[in-house]
Design a protein around this motif. Sequence first.
Motif, PDB file in Angstrom:
ATOM      1  N   LEU A  21      -5.882   8.243 -11.551  1.00 59.38           N
ATOM      2  CA  LEU A  21      -5.110   7.600 -10.699  1.00 59.38           C
ATOM      3  C   LEU A  21      -5.675   7.261  -9.279  1.00 59.38           C
ATOM      4  CD1 LEU A  21      -2.067  10.091 -11.076  1.00 59.38           C
ATOM      5  CD2 LEU A  21      -2.260   7.774 -11.776  1.00 59.38           C
ATOM      6  N   CYS A  22      -6.785   7.987  -8.921  1.00 59.20           N
ATOM      7  CA  CYS A  22      -7.684   7.596  -7.799  1.00 59.20           C
ATOM      8  C   CYS A  22      -8.446   6.189  -8.190  1.00 59.20           C
ATOM      9  CB  CYS A  22      -8.611   8.650  -7.448  1.00 59.20           C
ATOM     10  SG  CYS A  22      -8.099  10.055  -6.579  1.00 59.20           S
ATOM     11  N   TYR A  36       2.129  17.542 -12.264  1.00 58.24           N
ATOM     12  CA  TYR A  36       1.352  18.867 -11.452  1.00 58.24           C
ATOM     13  C   TYR A  36       2.866  19.914 -11.880  1.00 58.24           C
ATOM     14  CZ  TYR A  36      -0.848  22.345  -9.217  1.00 58.24           C
ATOM     15  OH  TYR A  36      -1.330  23.787  -8.525  1.00 58.24           O
ATOM     16  N   VAL A  37       3.811  19.430 -11.153  1.00 61.11           N
ATOM     17  CA  VAL A  37       5.032  20.345 -10.949  1.00 61.11           C
ATOM     18  C   VAL A  37       5.366  20.793 -12.617  1.00 61.11           C
ATOM     19  CG1 VAL A  37       7.356  20.749 -10.335  1.00 61.11           C
ATOM     20  CG2 VAL A  37       5.807  19.844  -8.686  1.00 61.11           C
ATOM     21  N   LYS A  41       0.936  -1.155   0.037  1.00 59.39           N
ATOM     22  CA  LYS A  41      -0.039   0.116   0.087  1.00 59.39           C
ATOM     23  C   LYS A  41       0.950   1.357  -0.094  1.00 59.39           C
ATOM     24  CE  LYS A  41      -4.534   1.238   2.074  1.00 59.39           C
ATOM     25  NZ  LYS A  41      -5.288   1.004   3.186  1.00 59.39           N
ATOM     26  N   SER A  42       2.004   1.306   0.852  1.00 61.71           N
ATOM     27  CA  SER A  42       2.772   2.305   0.744  1.00 61.71           C
ATOM     28  C   SER A  42       3.426   2.682  -0.770  1.00 61.71           C
ATOM     29  CB  SER A  42       4.068   1.945   1.815  1.00 61.71           C
ATOM     30  OG  SER A  42       4.691   3.338   1.876  1.00 61.71           O
ATOM     31  N   ILE A  43       4.060   1.589  -1.192  1.00 63.23           N
ATOM     32  CA  ILE A  43       4.634   1.868  -2.457  1.00 63.23           C
ATOM     33  C   ILE A  43       3.606   2.268  -3.280  1.00 63.23           C
ATOM     34  CG2 ILE A  43       5.520   0.256  -4.360  1.00 63.23           C
ATOM     35  CD1 ILE A  43       6.864  -1.533  -2.255  1.00 63.23           C
ATOM     36  N   LEU A  57       1.894   6.487  -6.933  1.00 61.82           N
ATOM     37  CA  LEU A  57       1.101   7.259  -7.612  1.00 61.82           C
ATOM     38  C   LEU A  57       1.217   8.702  -7.392  1.00 61.82           C
ATOM     39  CD1 LEU A  57      -2.241   5.028  -7.311  1.00 61.82           C
ATOM     40  CD2 LEU A  57      -0.667   5.179  -9.332  1.00 61.82           C
ATOM     41  N   THR A  58       1.426   9.014  -6.121  1.00 57.64           N
ATOM     42  CA  THR A  58       1.668  10.406  -5.583  1.00 57.64           C
ATOM     43  C   THR A  58       2.798  11.249  -6.379  1.00 57.64           C
ATOM     44  OG1 THR A  58       0.725  10.039  -3.296  1.00 57.64           O
ATOM     45  CG2 THR A  58       2.344  11.941  -3.568  1.00 57.64           C
TER      46      THR A  58
END
Length: 110
Positions: free
Chosen positions: A77-78, A37-38, A22-24, A29-30
């Motif tokens: 992505l969500c 976005y950047v 879940k962390s990976i 995705l973040t």
Amino acid sequence: MDDSQVDQILRNPKFKEMVRRKSILSWTLTGIMLFIYVGFMLLVGYNKEFLGSSFSGGVTTVGIPLGLSIIVLSFLLCGVYSYIANNKLDQLNEEALKEVEAITHEKGMH
């Protein structure tokens, strides 16, 4: 649930695997969203002419569909996260919960 049961849950390999996956997934995705976005913000800051240019001489500029695609991408992505979490990570969660219930029942019997 007492502290020893919580420790057993936290040491459970399936629970650890679920948390790791879940962390990976979350950080991947973040990272993707942050990169896009950047990148868009840098494009706005350093190449306004490109974003303000028209596709074919019309009213719609390049920036409009690009900005909309970033919004759509965030929803996609969500959806990817939800799909993977529901179809892959929930299996590990169920297996971990079964083992937790077994631990709880064992502890209750003693």
